[in-house]
Motif scaffolding. Sequence first.
Motif, PDB file in Angstrom:
ATOM      1  N   THR A 190     -12.721  -3.672 -28.681  1.00 51.38           N
ATOM      2  CA  THR A 190     -11.882  -3.309 -29.835  1.00 51.38           C
ATOM      3  C   THR A 190     -10.572  -2.643 -29.414  1.00 51.38           C
ATOM      4  O   THR A 190      -9.693  -2.404 -30.237  1.00 51.38           O
ATOM      5  N   VAL A 191     -10.439  -2.346 -28.146  1.00 51.93           N
ATOM      6  CA  VAL A 191      -9.215  -1.680 -27.654  1.00 51.93           C
ATOM      7  C   VAL A 191      -8.062  -2.695 -27.641  1.00 51.93           C
ATOM      8  O   VAL A 191      -8.262  -3.854 -27.285  1.00 51.93           O
ATOM      9  N   ALA A 192      -6.867  -2.232 -28.043  1.00 49.52           N
ATOM     10  CA  ALA A 192      -5.704  -3.132 -28.040  1.00 49.52           C
ATOM     11  C   ALA A 192      -4.943  -2.998 -26.715  1.00 49.52           C
ATOM     12  O   ALA A 192      -4.940  -1.935 -26.093  1.00 49.52           O
ATOM     13  N   LEU A 193      -4.299  -4.093 -26.342  1.00 39.49           N
ATOM     14  CA  LEU A 193      -3.442  -4.071 -25.151  1.00 39.49           C
ATOM     15  C   LEU A 193      -1.997  -4.206 -25.641  1.00 39.49           C
ATOM     16  O   LEU A 193      -1.616  -5.239 -26.187  1.00 39.49           O
ATOM     17  N   ILE A 194      -1.234  -3.128 -25.477  1.00 41.34           N
ATOM     18  CA  ILE A 194       0.126  -3.102 -26.023  1.00 41.34           C
ATOM     19  C   ILE A 194       1.128  -3.317 -24.895  1.00 41.34           C
ATOM     20  O   ILE A 194       1.204  -2.521 -23.955  1.00 41.34           O
ATOM     21  N   SER A 195       1.874  -4.396 -25.023  1.00 41.74           N
ATOM     22  CA  SER A 195       2.899  -4.678 -24.017  1.00 41.74           C
ATOM     23  C   SER A 195       4.034  -5.396 -24.728  1.00 41.74           C
ATOM     24  O   SER A 195       3.914  -6.544 -25.109  1.00 41.74           O
ATOM     25  N   ASN A 196       5.146  -4.658 -24.947  1.00 34.59           N
ATOM     26  CA  ASN A 196       6.242  -5.179 -25.761  1.00 34.59           C
ATOM     27  C   ASN A 196       7.265  -5.989 -25.005  1.00 34.59           C
ATOM     28  O   ASN A 196       8.076  -6.666 -25.601  1.00 34.59           O
ATOM     29  N   GLU A 197       7.246  -5.847 -23.686  1.00 38.39           N
ATOM     30  CA  GLU A 197       8.366  -6.397 -22.931  1.00 38.39           C
ATOM     31  C   GLU A 197       7.951  -7.711 -22.267  1.00 38.39           C
ATOM     32  O   GLU A 197       6.943  -7.753 -21.562  1.00 38.39           O
ATOM     33  N   THR A 198       8.744  -8.741 -22.493  1.00 30.90           N
ATOM     34  CA  THR A 198       8.363 -10.043 -21.928  1.00 30.90           C
ATOM     35  C   THR A 198       8.297  -9.965 -20.404  1.00 30.90           C
ATOM     36  O   THR A 198       7.494 -10.651 -19.770  1.00 30.90           O
ATOM     37  N   SER A 199       9.138  -9.100 -19.821  1.00 37.31           N
ATOM     38  CA  SER A 199       9.124  -8.978 -18.354  1.00 37.31           C
ATOM     39  C   SER A 199       7.761  -8.492 -17.854  1.00 37.31           C
ATOM     40  O   SER A 199       7.428  -8.677 -16.688  1.00 37.31           O
ATOM     41  N   ASN A 200       7.006  -7.876 -18.719  1.00 39.77           N
ATOM     42  CA  ASN A 200       5.697  -7.343 -18.289  1.00 39.77           C
ATOM     43  C   ASN A 200       4.510  -8.180 -18.768  1.00 39.77           C
ATOM     44  O   ASN A 200       3.357  -7.794 -18.563  1.00 39.77           O
ATOM     45  N   ALA A 201       4.825  -9.313 -19.419  1.00 39.37           N
ATOM     46  CA  ALA A 201       3.744 -10.123 -19.991  1.00 39.37           C
ATOM     47  C   ALA A 201       2.769 -10.594 -18.908  1.00 39.37           C
ATOM     48  O   ALA A 201       1.551 -10.569 -19.086  1.00 39.37           O
ATOM     49  N   ALA A 223      -1.280  -6.763 -28.587  1.00 41.59           N
ATOM     50  CA  ALA A 223      -0.552  -6.419 -29.809  1.00 41.59           C
ATOM     51  C   ALA A 223       0.775  -5.770 -29.423  1.00 41.59           C
ATOM     52  O   ALA A 223       0.986  -5.369 -28.283  1.00 41.59           O
ATOM     53  N   LYS A 224       1.670  -5.688 -30.442  1.00 33.64           N
ATOM     54  CA  LYS A 224       3.005  -5.119 -30.176  1.00 33.64           C
ATOM     55  C   LYS A 224       3.005  -3.598 -30.341  1.00 33.64           C
ATOM     56  O   LYS A 224       3.719  -2.894 -29.648  1.00 33.64           O
ATOM     57  N   THR A 225       2.241  -3.114 -31.321  1.00 32.05           N
ATOM     58  CA  THR A 225       2.239  -1.662 -31.568  1.00 32.05           C
ATOM     59  C   THR A 225       0.822  -1.184 -31.856  1.00 32.05           C
ATOM     60  O   THR A 225      -0.041  -1.967 -32.243  1.00 32.05           O
ATOM     61  N   VAL A 226       0.637   0.110 -31.699  1.00 32.10           N
ATOM     62  CA  VAL A 226      -0.661   0.715 -32.017  1.00 32.10           C
ATOM     63  C   VAL A 226      -0.695   0.962 -33.512  1.00 32.10           C
ATOM     64  O   VAL A 226       0.274   1.454 -34.079  1.00 32.10           O
ATOM     65  N   THR A 227      -1.782   0.614 -34.159  1.00 34.95           N
ATOM     66  CA  THR A 227      -1.893   0.909 -35.587  1.00 34.95           C
ATOM     67  C   THR A 227      -2.963   1.980 -35.804  1.00 34.95           C
ATOM     68  O   THR A 227      -4.026   1.936 -35.182  1.00 34.95           O
ATOM     69  N   GLY A 228      -2.625   2.912 -36.685  1.00 34.03           N
ATOM     70  CA  GLY A 228      -3.569   3.996 -36.997  1.00 34.03           C
ATOM     71  C   GLY A 228      -3.970   4.729 -35.733  1.00 34.03           C
ATOM     72  O   GLY A 228      -3.173   4.964 -34.835  1.00 34.03           O
ATOM     73  N   GLY A 229      -5.218   5.074 -35.656  1.00 35.81           N
ATOM     74  CA  GLY A 229      -5.688   5.808 -34.475  1.00 35.81           C
ATOM     75  C   GLY A 229      -6.321   4.883 -33.459  1.00 35.81           C
ATOM     76  O   GLY A 229      -7.183   5.306 -32.688  1.00 35.81           O
ATOM     77  N   GLN A 230      -5.899   3.620 -33.476  1.00 35.16           N
ATOM     78  CA  GLN A 230      -6.564   2.655 -32.606  1.00 35.16           C
ATOM     79  C   GLN A 230      -6.416   2.987 -31.125  1.00 35.16           C
ATOM     80  O   GLN A 230      -5.347   3.382 -30.669  1.00 35.16           O
TER      81      GLN A 230
END
Length: 633
Positions: free
Chosen positions: A46-57, A78-85
């Motif tokens: 259920t943990v999200a992996l947040i990585s916004n930058e294409t250079s780090n994809a 995902a792009k951003t963390v939602t709530g207390g995820q």
Amino acid sequence: MKPLFLFVISSLFVCQGYAQTDPNLGIIPVPVSIKKSTGSFQLEKTVALISNETSNARTADLLNAFIVLQGGFALREAKTVTGGQKAVVLTSKGAERLPEEGYLIQITPGQVKLVGSEKGLFYAVQTLMQLMPKKTNDKISLPAVEINDYPRFSYRGLHLDVGRHFFPVSFVKKYIDIIAQYKLNTFHWHLTEDQGWRIEIKKYPKLTTVGSVRKGTLLGHYPGVGNDDLEHRGFYTQEEVKQVVAYAASKYITVIPEIEMPGHSSAAIAAYPELSCFPDRDTPIKENAPWSGSRKGKQLQQTWGVFDDVYVPSENTFKFLQDVLDEVMALFPSKYIHIGGDECPKTYWKESPFCQQLIKDLNVGDEHGLQSYFIQRIEKYLNAKGRSIIGWDEILEGGLAPNATVMSWRGEKGGIEAAQQNHNVIMTPGSGGLYIDHRQSNSPDEPLSIGGLAPYTKLYAYDPVPKVLTADQQKYIIGVQANMWTEYMETPARVEYQLFPRIYALAEIAWSPIDKKDLTNFVEQRVPVHLAKLDGTGTNYWVPTPLGQPEGTVKGGDFSVSLKTPIPGAKIFYTLDGFRPSENTTPYVSELKINVPQGQKKSLKTIVIMPSGKRSVVTETVFNNGAPEVKTK
Ligand code: ACM
């Protein structure tokens, strides 16, 4: 006298037992700073992996693929963390405050945060992967910790000689994978030799049609016991070279090609005899050299060593080398091109009227001056194309090329001299244990090697910065490298045997601050964990001998010997009767009391056997209480 070698802990460790008690959390190379706190982060699906930058994809994908391996699940990206995820976050925000190649890892019960530039994040992920055990109850548990890390040296290299033996692209890529895992950043690809030219050069096809094929190879240790009479061939096409360079770049590794000159050039001369001072002379073949096929004309060498037939410094040769280097530069974007420069005998240049006249015309004094002219001319050519040269330390002789970087291999002397002349230096001395073609122990079980002893502890003890240099001069030591010469290595498995665990020590002296050096922690806690992960994976490695057992003779009559297994899960078996130990002899469980009557001696022989069946060499300790010494081999 009652020497006590080590406290017995247990020979039945499980992998995590090592890591849990290790202040360095099993990480190699040890990071600059590790601050542990309480609690843990539970990685689950259920943990999200947040990585916004294409250079780090790509780096995020690498991490996710490893999580699949360890946990059997992938994180949702995902792009951003939602709530207390709960999330694992990769970001470059804040990286501008970190040193070059540096990274930060913050693990709290709610989040795993990795900060770094593109390259720093790649290293952060390498560290995080080392922290990640297999799942238990569908969760991967990560300790709460803050890690701050950056390298000591900007050049962290590993070399591979593909001239003496050719290795396929698949293995070269595997080698690069290993380099990346340990935060080394340079692969030095030794592509040309007396025994084989290994890179396609379109303008000179005979370099590979002729120069990559030798008719046979020396059997046994030089001068040898025969010739295998087997054709040995292989080269990399330009397409393959491009693939390797791109593959390495995807792991933030620079590939530096080495094109040897003026020596170690028999294969090129066999292809194009006019590159020799004496095109019509037969190749100088050592007297009684075991040989396959014709000894007439120009031949690739089939034995090891240094050979007199070297490039003639003619306009034709410079044209040839410049053409070759043009194609090489088009394939390798590296700032550096390695031009060799080592072990160039001056015999032919002394005998050659052309060379003697050239020495006079150029007013360079002697053959060393001529070598210096050779290297400087090539340097000028490469500098004009925006590249810099690296050469082995012989390039100091007769005067250093103005912008050259020196690889110090014959001890530290050349490196010291070059740094004192304000030239960049990469330390690779055999005396520092960096010649990893040398054997790892003195056991007669070690496979045939070139000679020399370089246990991984010797490499670990080496400091690449010589004390005699002033603080200003020390800045010219840009890094360190281990060299894998392959005269006696015919297979990838053998190269791996020579590589592990020494690459761990190389990584640590190249990356970690010197004040973090801790041999006991390295040998007893971290190396074991890393080797255990290799067992049964299809990667070969040298199994360390029992910790606490000295090799050779110790004097006295009354001993307590406490041994520790060098890898979790391994078992030690021993004999005290001179026979070879195996799983059929006594397993070691606790301290051995060894009493040797006056005038006698006793031999302890041990072997370490892994759960996979893989085994160490046999180690022998002779306890001698005044018995006459007998010479051993
Ligand atoms: C070398 O080992 N000849 C650089």
